[in-house]
Design a protein around this motif. Structure first.
Motif, PDB file in Angstrom:
ATOM      1  N   UNK A 127       0.852  -1.191   0.000  1.00 66.16           N
ATOM      2  CA  UNK A 127       0.000   0.000   0.000  1.00 66.16           C
ATOM      3  C   UNK A 127       0.889   1.243   0.000  1.00 66.16           C
ATOM      4  N   UNK A 128       0.487   2.277  -0.723  1.00 65.71           N
ATOM      5  CA  UNK A 128       1.299   3.486  -0.749  1.00 65.71           C
ATOM      6  C   UNK A 128       1.243   4.204   0.598  1.00 65.71           C
ATOM      7  N   UNK A 129       2.346   4.855   0.976  1.00 61.27           N
ATOM      8  CA  UNK A 129       2.338   5.607   2.237  1.00 61.27           C
ATOM      9  C   UNK A 129       1.468   6.858   2.105  1.00 61.27           C
ATOM     10  N   UNK A 151       0.322   9.202  -1.279  1.00 62.68           N
ATOM     11  CA  UNK A 151      -1.077   9.477  -1.636  1.00 62.68           C
ATOM     12  C   UNK A 151      -1.292  10.987  -1.745  1.00 62.68           C
ATOM     13  N   UNK A 152      -0.709  11.728  -0.805  1.00 60.06           N
ATOM     14  CA  UNK A 152      -0.821  13.197  -0.833  1.00 60.06           C
ATOM     15  C   UNK A 152      -0.148  13.778  -2.072  1.00 60.06           C
ATOM     16  N   UNK A 162      -7.781   4.838  -4.920  1.00 61.23           N
ATOM     17  CA  UNK A 162      -6.829   3.939  -4.276  1.00 61.23           C
ATOM     18  C   UNK A 162      -7.591   3.070  -3.284  1.00 61.23           C
ATOM     19  N   UNK A 163      -7.461   1.758  -3.438  1.00 58.06           N
ATOM     20  CA  UNK A 163      -8.092   0.801  -2.537  1.00 58.06           C
ATOM     21  C   UNK A 163      -6.993  -0.166  -2.089  1.00 58.06           C
ATOM     22  N   UNK A 190       4.672   9.078  -8.135  1.00 54.45           N
ATOM     23  CA  UNK A 190       4.632   9.925  -6.935  1.00 54.45           C
ATOM     24  C   UNK A 190       4.129   9.145  -5.714  1.00 54.45           C
ATOM     25  N   UNK A 191       3.476   8.011  -5.948  1.00 56.50           N
ATOM     26  CA  UNK A 191       3.005   7.189  -4.828  1.00 56.50           C
ATOM     27  C   UNK A 191       4.171   6.647  -4.003  1.00 56.50           C
ATOM     28  N   UNK A 192       5.352   6.559  -4.618  1.00 54.12           N
ATOM     29  CA  UNK A 192       6.519   6.065  -3.897  1.00 54.12           C
ATOM     30  C   UNK A 192       6.592   4.561  -3.781  1.00 54.12           C
TER      31      UNK A 192
END
Length: 192
Positions: free
Chosen positions: A122-124, A128-129, A143-144, A167-169
């Protein structure tokens, strides 16, 4: 209970193979390599790195073994994203976009409009920001957990959203909706 009945059906999604002439792997050779590390019922779908198989092992150890085998046999370092057959079914069954919204996007998009980006983790919140703050044009995403549903209105190739996924990392591998449905269908067949 025998070992076959304890096996789970998995879908491995390989990131970045057979794209633009780079990281070429023949699917027959990939199947053979994965069978050598103990995976059973190995099947592939199209050339973009979709592999279905059965194994009693957990996701974390499988992912490491598959990545190590691909590096050893093919000399390619890549990210493998794994989902169980049940997780794939949930992704398809629980699509957050309405049929009307999907039809609207499909009417204006060149090529496929509906995709899913599958992530190993899961993205941090910071990722997400960053994605939320990016200008993604009029494309949409949801995003789920470890999955990002994508809806493109013009073209996936030129979309700002496609470029901004990093950008989600977290590494992401993207599949169109038709491929997702086909993988679910193939996973059901393997379970029977």
């Amino acid at each position: 209970m025998d070992s076959e009945s304890r096996n789970k059906i998995y879908v491995a999604l390989l990131r970045g193979i057979n794209v633009g002439g780079k990281n070429k792997i023949k699917m027959a050779e990939l199947r053979e390599a994965l069978e050598r590390i103990g995976l059973s019922q190995v099947k592939t779908y199209i050339q973009s790195g979709n592999v279905l198989f059965a194994s009693p092992d957990d996701e974390s150890s499988l992912r490491k073994r598959i990545e190590q085998e691909i590096a050893a046999v093919f000399g390619i370092t890549l990210t493998v994203v794994l989902r169980t057959a049940e997780e794939m079914e949930h992704i398809v069954d629980d699509c957050p976009f309405s049929p009307e919204l999907i039809a609207e996007a499909a009417a204006t998009c060149v090529g496929e409009s509906h995709y899913v980006a599958l992530l190993p983790d899961a993205p941090p919140p910071s990722g997400i920001e960053k994605l939320a703050a990016a200008n993604n044009g009029d494309d949409e995403y949801r995003i789920v957990g470890r999955d990002v549903y994508l809806l493109f209105r013009h073209s996936v190739r030129d979309a700002k959203l496609s470029a901004n996924l990093q950008k989600l990392g977290v590494p992401a591998t993207v599949r169109n909706w038709n491929t997702m449905n086909k993988l679910v269908e193939m996973a059901k067949e393997l379970r029977e």
